[in-house]
Design an enzyme around this catalytic site. Structure first.
Site, PDB file in Angstrom:
ATOM      1  N   ASP A   1      -5.028  -3.633  -2.117  1.00  0.00           N
ATOM      2  CA  ASP A   1      -4.250  -3.686  -1.852  1.00  0.00           C
ATOM      3  C   ASP A   1      -3.637  -4.747  -1.421  1.00  0.00           C
ATOM      4  O   ASP A   1      -4.053  -5.376  -0.300  1.00  0.00           O
ATOM      5  CB  ASP A   1      -4.853  -2.602  -0.398  1.00  0.00           C
ATOM      6  CG  ASP A   1      -4.586  -2.030   0.187  1.00  0.00           C
ATOM      7  OD1 ASP A   1      -3.607  -2.099   0.560  1.00  0.00           O
ATOM      8  OD2 ASP A   1      -5.084  -1.000   0.950  1.00  0.00           O
TER       9      ASP A   1
ATOM     10  N   SER B   1       1.120  -1.042   0.015  1.00  0.00           N
ATOM     11  CA  SER B   1       0.214  -0.354   0.266  1.00  0.00           C
ATOM     12  C   SER B   1       1.142   1.127   0.200  1.00  0.00           C
ATOM     13  O   SER B   1       1.348   1.894  -0.744  1.00  0.00           O
ATOM     14  CB  SER B   1      -1.083   0.183   1.275  1.00  0.00           C
ATOM     15  OG  SER B   1      -2.041   0.899   0.786  1.00  0.00           O
TER      16      SER B   1
END
Length: 328
Positions: free
Chosen positions: A159, A44
């Site tokens: 993610d 991320s």
């Protein structure tokens, strides 16, 4: 390929949205100590900062994020009006930074780098170690529901924090013999969570988040209610509403979280739980946890504070780092 006769320092940068800008301060402070990672893995926001570090562009990233204010942040949001996949397209912010970048592909970076993502269909952990750098970072940073999934090599990716919030084991697989991990989410855990564990029993007070004084706003059914009392009720209601609006800006009192904050905070809770279980099997040699609990996940305009917190935490544990990590 690293020389097996020498210690190989790797750094694992975790998720955290706006809090993840603290990674910049950590990396800068480590470099001032003479510690430069030889392999980097990120999930991320950790992938975003890690890519800049691997490219030798950390200073450029710090200057860029320090210019972010509320208006600039808003201008980088490519709203997805179809709401298919996510509220935000997710291409614009990464294109804005990686535009005219010296390195287009991951394999061209001077420092080995891996961005961790999640296969939306199979749930597999995906290690992106070659291909377009901007696409890899975008995929690793696609918060479910907020940012649209990224299609890479025929797979829809989201993610990396869903499967590996702080990719320590990825660093070890890349050859690291000493791993520094940076976690920006634990400082945001509530004191009650630390004291009482994962389960807590609550009794509803029936107010649904309203203040105790909210009862005075209920419609009176007494036939003797006067027009003066009705006016007083309207004025009281107005004051309460203005107070709630003020609370949203000052954060001086509890308020109902917005949609973006709800999604990001819920993801953060899931990541913390998953991360703790993974740390048992793959602990780092050093864990750095910048104090960024006061910065909201979506408060990207507070980047300078996050960077400063990262620097401050490295300074706080500097002696420990020097004892454990070989300088590079």
């Amino acid at each position: 390929m690293t020389d097996s006769s020498k210690p190989c320092v790797g750094i694992a940068l975790g998720s955290g949205a706006a809090k993840g800008f603290a990674h910049i301060g950590v990396l800068s402070a480590l470099e001032e100590m003479g510690i430069r990672p030889q392999v980097i893995a990120g999930s991320s926001m950790g992938a975003f900062v890690g890519a800049a570090c691997a490219a030798g562009c950390l200073d450029r990233l710090e200057k860029w994020v320090n210019m972010l204010d509320n208006w600039r942040v808003f201008s980088l949001l490519d709203i997805n009006w179809t709401f298919s996949g996510g509220l935000i397209g997710g291409k614009k912010p990464f294109q804005a930074f990686f535009e005219n970048f010296a390195y287009q592909n991951i394999e061209d970076l001077p420092v080995p780098f891996t961005a961790v993502a999640t296969d939306l269909n199979s749930g597999q952990e995906i290690w992106l170690q070659e291909g377009n750098l901007s696409d890899a970072v975008s995929a690793s940073s696609s918060i479910p529901g907020l940012l649209s999934p990224k299609q890479v090599a025929g797979r829809w990716l989201v993610d990396g924090a869903v499967v590996n919030p702080v990719p320590i084991d990825v660093c070890r697989a890349m050859g690291a013999t000493c791993v520094i991990a940076v976690d920006v989410t634990e400082d945001g855990a509530s004191p009650r969570e630390h004291r009482q564990g994962d389960v807590e029993t609550l009794a509803s007070d029936g107010n649904d988040g309203e203040s105790p004084e909210g009862e005075v706003l209920q419609e009176e059914t007494d036939a003797g209610a006067t027009g003066g009392k009705s006016l007083e009720k309207l004025l009281t209601q107005g004051r309460e509403q203005l107070s709630q609006i003020g609370d949203r800006f000052t954060r001086g009192a509890p308020y109902a979280p917005g949609m973006l904050e709800t999604m990001s905070t819920a993801m953060e809770i899931l990541e913390r739980r998953h991360k703790r279980s993974r740390l048992v099997g793959s602990p780092p040699d050093i864990m750095i946890m910048p104090k960024v609990g006061g910065i909201g996940s979506m408060e990207f305009s507070r980047a300078a504070e996050a960077v400063a917190a990262g620097r401050a935490e490295v300074e706080r544990v500097k002696t420990w780092i020097e004892d454990v990590v070989p300088s590079t």
